[in-house]
Every structure is written in structure tokens, then in C-alpha cells.
Scaffold this motif. Structure first.
Motif, short mmCIF file in Angstrom:
data_model
loop_
_atom_site.label_atom_id
_atom_site.label_comp_id
_atom_site.label_asym_id
_atom_site.label_seq_id
_atom_site.Cartn_x
_atom_site.Cartn_y
_atom_site.Cartn_z
N ASN A 17 -0.52 1.50 -8.22
CA ASN A 17 -0.71 0.43 -7.30
C ASN A 17 -0.15 0.67 -6.20
OD1 ASN A 17 1.83 -0.59 -9.05
ND2 ASN A 17 1.83 -1.76 -7.09
N LEU A 37 7.29 -7.84 -9.35
CA LEU A 37 7.18 -6.88 -8.00
C LEU A 37 7.96 -7.30 -6.95
CD1 LEU A 37 3.21 -6.24 -8.91
CD2 LEU A 37 5.45 -4.69 -9.50
N GLU A 38 7.90 -6.55 -5.97
CA GLU A 38 8.62 -6.91 -4.77
C GLU A 38 7.81 -7.75 -3.68
OE1 GLU A 38 7.70 -3.72 -5.80
OE2 GLU A 38 9.91 -3.69 -6.78
N GLY A 92 4.96 2.03 -7.64
CA GLY A 92 3.93 1.49 -6.67
C GLY A 92 4.04 2.63 -5.38
N GLY A 145 9.77 1.88 -7.95
CA GLY A 145 9.73 1.70 -9.49
C GLY A 145 10.89 0.94 -10.17
N ALA A 169 5.63 5.03 -14.00
CA ALA A 169 4.73 4.40 -12.96
C ALA A 169 5.39 3.82 -12.11
CB ALA A 169 4.09 3.48 -13.92
N1 HPA Z 1 7.08 -2.06 -7.51
C1 HPA Z 1 8.02 -1.52 -8.67
N2 HPA Z 1 7.71 -1.04 -9.88
C2 HPA Z 1 6.37 -0.79 -10.26
C3 HPA Z 1 5.34 -0.79 -9.13
C4 HPA Z 1 5.68 -1.57 -8.05
O1 HPA Z 1 4.78 -2.01 -7.21
N3 HPA Z 1 4.51 -0.50 -9.77
C5 HPA Z 1 4.76 -0.02 -10.88
N4 HPA Z 1 5.94 -0.02 -11.08
#
Ligand code: HPA
Length: 245
Positions: free
Chosen positions: A209, A166-167, A88, A184, A86
């Protein structure tokens, strides 16, 4: 015929439809993998399955024992690895629900056990990693996505970040400047370890996302989880097609 293994990411801790014949509790010189390796039939073909984060999901991306996972899969007979991740979306094409089969990656992770060639310094091996993914395997994934009528990109650069947060928006601007299309937390060191073990490896990335700063809304786990649920049937159908192609 190549023996396939599927590494399931978040949302794919078990493979519905897998007719499990054996659950192998493996151990390796690097410790235990995230879960038992399941051996079974999927879409009429023998396949190995490993839940990257454990089953149930319990390991954060930086806590996954990637070395044990890859070693155990090789020991169990895997030759070709289909990794499901998964991610982003950074590039404008990479909206939620879009698939990407990356052809390149950039590693921003740190502090992870990332090589099998760390201990015996007389035999350090510098693997060629110019092209981190197996082209034949990528082509199979791309063919399957097309046949399933999925929205997908056959190229993309995967930025692997450390997580588990998340970043920041600025970090995503930097990744974008570097050329990353998706982001990811689990793509590395998995891909490099597979190469060190001479396993074919490709990634099926599902965008769940918009990356940080690509939306004005707060990125929520609920949104991510929903996108994973929405995309999982296509992931499973794509994997089934690859196995039977
Ligand atoms: N960033 C990093 N890893 C992820 C994200 C993201 O936005 N969405 C799913 N895994």
C-alpha cells in the motif's frame, strides 16, 4: 552450505510447495515461538520455516515474541534468515507490488523485548549494527528478484513502527525526512536479535500500500490483502531461487 530459514510475514503463514518432514514444537528461555518450526524441502533444498504471526495468523506485530522466534530458529539449526515483510511505500519508487531489499533501517518501535543481553548485566554485549542486514544475503535476494523479472529496489531504508495502527500522514512525513523509503511493523527487533545471535539476516519487503498521506484514498485492509495475494507468487519464486543459487 548454510542452513536457511524463512520467516513468513502477513500472507505467508504457510509456504505452499514446502514438503514438510517435521513440525518442531519448540520452547525457549523466552517462551514459545509464534508457531511450530517446519522443517522440509522447498525447491529441492532443506529449509526451516516459521510463520511470524502464527499459523493461522493471530499475533499483532507488537505481540510477536521475536526473541523466542529467533532463539528457536537458531536452536533448530538456522544460519541464514530470509525475512519476508509486507510494507507501506514512502519513496515514489515504492509503489504497490514493488519489492525492496533494504540496506538500512530506523527503529521507531517501543516497549518490545528487543535484546538477549538484558538480564546478565556483567556480560552486556554491544553488537555492531552499523549495517543491519547481511550483504551476501541481500545480494542473493537482489539476484533472485532480477532473475524473476520483478520490479525491485536494491537499496532502501526500512522504518519500523510500533503499530498495529497505520501511521498518520505527519508521521510518514517525519519518516521520509529521516530518510525512510518503506515502513513496516515487524522489521525490528527481529533484525537486531538475529545479529545478537550471529545469524545472517536479510529482508525481502513487498510494498502492499502507499504509506499514509501518499494517497488521497483511505488505506483498506482489503487493498493490502489483495496486494499480498498478487505478490505472493513472486515472493515464493524469489525465495526458491535464493535457496537454489
Ligand atoms: N505502515 C506500516 N506497516 C505496514 C504498512 C504501512 O503502511 N503496510 C504494511 N505494513
Amino acid at each position: 552450505m548454510s542452513v536457511y530459514a524463512i520467516i513468513g510475514g502477513t500472507g505467508l503463514t504457510q509456504l505452499e510447495g514446502l514438503n514438510i518432514r517435521q513440525a518442531l514444537p519448540m520452547n525457549t528461555p523466552y517462551g514459545a515461538p509464534s508457531a511450530d518450526i517446519l522443517v522440509g524441502d522447498y525447491a529441492g533444498r532443506e529449509v526451516l520455516f516459521l510463520a511470524r504471526h502464527g499459523h493461522p495468523h493471530r499475533l499483532a506485530p507488537h505481540k510477536v515474541n521475536y526473541r523466542a522466534n529467533l532463539w528457536a530458529l537458531k536452536q533448530a539449526g538456522a544460519q541464514s534468515i530470509l525475512a519476508v515483510n509486507a510494507v507501506g511505500g514512502i519513496h515514489t519508487d515504492m509503489g504497490t507490488g514493488h519489492f525492496c531489499v533494504p540496506h538500512q533501517l530506523i527503529d521507531y518501535t517501543s516497549g518490545r523485548e528487543h535484546t538477549f543481553f538484558a538480564d546478565d548485566l556483567e556480560h552486556v554485549t554491544h553488537i555492531d549494527f552499523s549495517f543491519p542486514y547481511s550483504e551476501p544475503l541481500r545480494e542473493k535476494l537482489i539476484g533472485a528478484l532480477a532473475a524473476e523479472g520483478c520490479a525491485y529496489s536494491s537499496y532502501g531504508v526500512y522504518g519500523a513502527t510500533q503499530g498495529p495502527r497505520l501511521e498518520t500522514a505527519a508521521e510518514i512525513v517525519r519518516l521520509e525526512r529521516d530518510g525512510c523509503d518503506i515502513v513496516g511493523m515487524t522489521g525490528m527487533p527481529e533484525a537486531a536479535l538475529a545479529r545478537e545471535l550471529e545469524l545472517e539476516y536479510a529482508c525481502l519487503a513487498l510494498v502492499v500500500n502507499p504509506a499514509a498521506g501518499k494517497t488521497t484514498a483511505v488505506i483498506t485492509m482489503a487493498e493490502i490483502e489483495q496486494a499480498i495475494v498478487d505478490g505472493m507468487d513472486k515472493v515464493k519464486a524469489t525465495l526458491a531461487r535464493v535457496l537454489t543459487s
